[in-house]
Design a protein around this motif. Structure first.
Motif, PDB file in Angstrom:
ATOM      1  N   LEU A   1       1.869   1.790  -3.429  1.00 39.62           N
ATOM      2  CA  LEU A   1       0.749   2.329  -4.210  1.00 39.62           C
ATOM      3  C   LEU A   1       0.576   3.817  -3.956  1.00 39.62           C
ATOM      4  N   LEU A   2       0.714   4.160  -2.641  1.00 39.43           N
ATOM      5  CA  LEU A   2       0.553   5.559  -2.259  1.00 39.43           C
ATOM      6  C   LEU A   2       1.583   6.416  -2.994  1.00 39.43           C
TER       7      LEU A   2
ATOM      8  N   SER B   1       0.836  -1.200   0.000  1.00 39.65           N
ATOM      9  CA  SER B   1       0.000   0.000   0.000  1.00 39.65           C
ATOM     10  C   SER B   1       0.874   1.253   0.000  1.00 39.65           C
TER      11      SER B   1
ATOM     12  N   LEU C   1       1.943  10.119  -9.591  1.00 41.07           N
ATOM     13  CA  LEU C   1       1.049  10.282 -10.735  1.00 41.07           C
ATOM     14  C   LEU C   1       0.331  11.629 -10.675  1.00 41.07           C
ATOM     15  N   SER C   2      -0.138  11.959  -9.451  1.00 41.80           N
ATOM     16  CA  SER C   2      -0.888  13.217  -9.335  1.00 41.80           C
ATOM     17  C   SER C   2       0.050  14.404  -9.553  1.00 41.80           C
TER      18      SER C   2
ATOM     19  N   GLU D   1       0.731   6.798  -6.521  1.00 42.21           N
ATOM     20  CA  GLU D   1      -0.380   7.734  -6.733  1.00 42.21           C
ATOM     21  C   GLU D   1       0.087   9.174  -6.608  1.00 42.21           C
TER      22      GLU D   1
END
Ligand SMILES: *[C@@H]1O[C@H](CO)[C@@H](O)[C@H](O)[C@H]1NC(C)=O
Ligand SMILES: *[C@@H]1O[C@H](CO)[C@@H](O)[C@H](O)[C@H]1NC(C)=O
Ligand SMILES: *[C@@H]1O[C@H](CO)[C@@H](O)[C@H](O)[C@H]1NC(C)=O
Length: 650
Positions: A621-622, A618, A628-629, A625
């Motif tokens: 993943l964080l 996780s 990506l943002s 993310e």
């Protein structure tokens, strides 16, 4: 008339009776014929010898080593080949008295029987040079064509090695007419007197055996206080004082047991014994060119038997004779079997693979059904579903997964079909859950049975060590067999491979340690130091396929057979077991039931691992993310500034 004579003649040959000559004397042709066959005075003697040979009932190779002339040889040949009763396998050959013709290298020495005539000039020399054959395996029949006095035979044997294990028979005069007495002779050693035994008598083709017991080693058992010499080897000097009082029995156990057994043997033989003591069992010392220790004594002839057992090695076989009777000592790897969680993943163990498969497919199947129900209901009815629950396969699987983990269903089923499905799933999964958790509790507490072979041990997290002992050091470090070598390289070498007994047992107690040691030794210390419940999970693995240590005697020892007989008797009468039980400690019995073992981190390691991976995943993943943002924002701002720029140019 002639016909009748021939029949009579055949009868005579068959029966080989002497009076035949008289009955047939009226046929001159036949008389001539017979006189060549029966003419000599030896025919009776030869018949007796032939009968004796047939009496032994064994396939025999008979060698007549004598100075007999051809007619005597023929006569003897005929006596042997005259069939009495069922035919026996007997091979016969004649030769002169050449010691080289003795069956020195015959593998079946026990099938040889040698006939010697003391009337021949070289017979004494022959017997003198036959060495060990005189009292080992080969049977002998001694005759004298020229004299039958029994005392003369005794004189003849005076300086010969007719030691106790011999099978020498001689035929001498008997008070009855036309009969011989068959006698045997033996002596304990060259220094002691000859002892004569009456085997039986022969008369008129009949052997009457007067021995109740035909086995020499049993019959001659009374040694009349003859002094045997025995060697004892002990590793610790103190043991010499405690060889027979069962003190400190874990030290030099095998020597103590074999000492006691030797004492019984000597008692049973009515012999006396003189012990010599050594600190080493003995090996070939190439620098001084001879054997040391106990074997040294046996090789040099200063001692007859070993009162301590020793291991069979190739070089020792050359030096001493092993008595095929050993003492069961077992050196094994002893360890406490580790918790199950150390060798297995306890979280997977409660169910078999197929059950796991069923559970997974059940979850997927019910998720699919739920999806179908939802889709149909959404389309054709007005059942309200929560807004956050979308009719997709992922959501329904999440729902069923939550149910299977007893987290409940976050879908409130409103229609009958959905309720049925959810209730059914929850009930089934409840049973599974209950049995799963009950199993886990038991499994975490139970010891592992996984470690059964050396390979298992190598694959396990256990380390190993051995008792600090010359033999173990030698055997373990010189091991070439791949598995054992790997065990040494991977499990011993890096740690302290050789430790003292107390230290080793302490390490066994701590766990995760396999100790290579003599069982009895280890079990004695274990039964004194371990708690009751700690004795329960003791396990053993055989490390070396050793033969047991055996008794030995000096080479060509004539009492060897007797020694073995008596040792076997000790075993058969249960005396060995008794002494073994007195000296060797048995595996301690596990009486206390397994007490409670607190759960350690090790036991839940797979769960922790799962959690760790989950966190890591996780977190990853964080990060992804965020990245990506960040990239998106950049692109957006670039776009915005781009339009702004273009606008301003316009
Ligand atoms: C024992 O007997 C064998 C065979 O007869 C012989 O070769 C050997 O030298 C003997 N050994 C001793 C120590 O007498
Ligand atoms: C043992 O030997 C001694 C000495 O020859 C003898 O007196 C005694 O009778 C023997 N014992 C047995 C049981 O044969
Ligand atoms: C045991 O005794 C022998 C002599 O009897 C001696 O040479 C040896 O050093 C002793 N060993 C120990 C450990 O005392």
């Amino acid at each position: 008339m002639l016909n009748q004579s021939i029949i009579m003649f055949r009868y005579c040959i068959l029966k080989n009776v002497n009076p035949c000559e008289m009955q047939l004397s009226n046929g001159s042709l036949i008389v001539l014929f017979l006189s060549s066959a029966y003419g000599s005075s030896n025919s009776l003697l030869f018949t007796a010898v032939a009968d004796l040979i047939h009496y032994f009932h064994t396939p025999t190779r008979v060698s007549v080593l004598s100075c007999w002339n051809n007619s005597e040889r023929f006569e003897f040949w005929r006596a042997i080949n005259t069939v009495r009763g069922p035919a026996k396998a007997i091979a016969l050959n004649f030769d002169d008295e050449n010691p080289n013709l003795l069956p020195w290298n015959d593998h079946n020495q026990q099938h040889n029987l040698i006939v010697v005539d003391t009337a021949c000039p070289k017979s004494w020399q022959l017997l003198r040079e036959s060495g060990q054959l005189l009292y080992y395996r080969v049977k002998w029949i001694i005759v004298n064509r020229n004299g039958l006095e029994c005392d003369k035979f005794l004189d003849f044997f005076q300086d010969l090695q007719v030691l106790i294990s011999n099978e020498i028979y001689f035929l001498c005069e008997s008070p009855n007419l036309d009969s011989f007495s068959i006698r045997q002779v033996y002596r304990y050693s060259l220094e002691t007197e000859l002892i004569m035994e009456l085997f039986g008598s022969w008369s008129h083709g009949m052997i009457v055996n007067q021995q109740a017991n035909t086995v020499n080693a049993v019959r001659r058992r009374n040694l009349n206080h003859f002094k045997l010499r025995a060697s004892v080897a002990v590793a610790v000097n103190e043991s010499r004082k405690h060889l027979d009082d069962y003190q400190d029995k874990h030290i030099d156990s095998s020597s103590k047991l074999s000492y006691l057994q030797t004492r019984y043997v000597v008692q049973n033989l009515n012999a006396t014994v003189q012990y010599s003591y050594h600190n080493s069992w003995g090996y070939w010392n190439s620098s001084i060119g001879q054997y040391t220790g106990m074997i040294g004594d046996l090789v040099s002839g200063q001692s007859d038997i070993s009162a301590s057992v020793l291991f069979v090695t190739a070089d020792r076989i050359k030096a001493v004779d092993y008595v095929p009777m050993g003492i069961k000592t077992r050196a094994t790897l002893i360890f406490r079997s580790p918790k199950l969680s150390i060798t297995d993943n306890v979280f997977l163990l409660p169910f078999e693979g197929s059950v796991w498969l069923c559970i997974v497919s059940f979850i997927i199947l019910s998720a699919v059904f739920l999806l179908i129900i939802m889709l149909v209901e959404l389309r054709y009815t007005s059942v309200p579903y929560p807004d956050d629950f979308r009719p997709t396969i992922f959501d329904t699987i999440m729902n069923m997964f939550g149910a299977s983990c007893q987290q409940g269903s976050y879908l409130e089923p409103n229609s009958l079909p959905a309720r049925c499905l959810i209730i059914l799933s929850v009930v089934i999964l409840m049973f599974l859950y209950a049995s799963y958790s009950a199993n886990i509790v038991a499994l975490i507490q139970s010891p592992s049975n996984k470690i059964r072979t050396l390979q298992d041990l190598i694959d396990s997290p256990l380390t190993a060590g051995a008792l600090d002992n010359v033999y173990y050091k030698h055997y373990i470090t010189h091991e070439n067999e791949p598995i054992r070598k790997e065990l040494y390289e991977r499990k011993m070498k890096k740690y302290t491979p050789f430790v003292e007994l107390e230290e080793g047992v302490r390490k066994i107690r701590q766990g995760l340690y396999a100790f290579f040691v003599e069982q009895a030794l280890c079990y004695k210390v274990i039964s004194e130091t371990f708690q009751e419940d700690e004795k329960c999970d003791l396990r053993e693995i055989d490390y070396l396929d050793w033969t047991h240590p055996h008794y030995v005697s000096r080479k060509n020892f004539s009492f060897g057979e007797m020694f073995r007989h008596e040792l076997f008797k000790l075993r058969e009468f249960g005396i060995e077991v008794r002494e073994y039980g007195m000296i060797y400690s048995k595996k301690p019995k596990c009486t206390g039931s397994n007490s409670f073992v607190p759960v350690s981190l090790m036991d839940v390691w797979p769960a922790m691992l799962c959690l760790g991976w989950g966190f890591g995943f996780s977190a990853g993943l964080l990060l992804l993310e965020l990245l990506l943002s960040h990239v998106r924002k950049r692109q957006l701002s670039r776009k915005v500034s781009g339009t702004f720029f273009r606008k301003s140019i316009k």
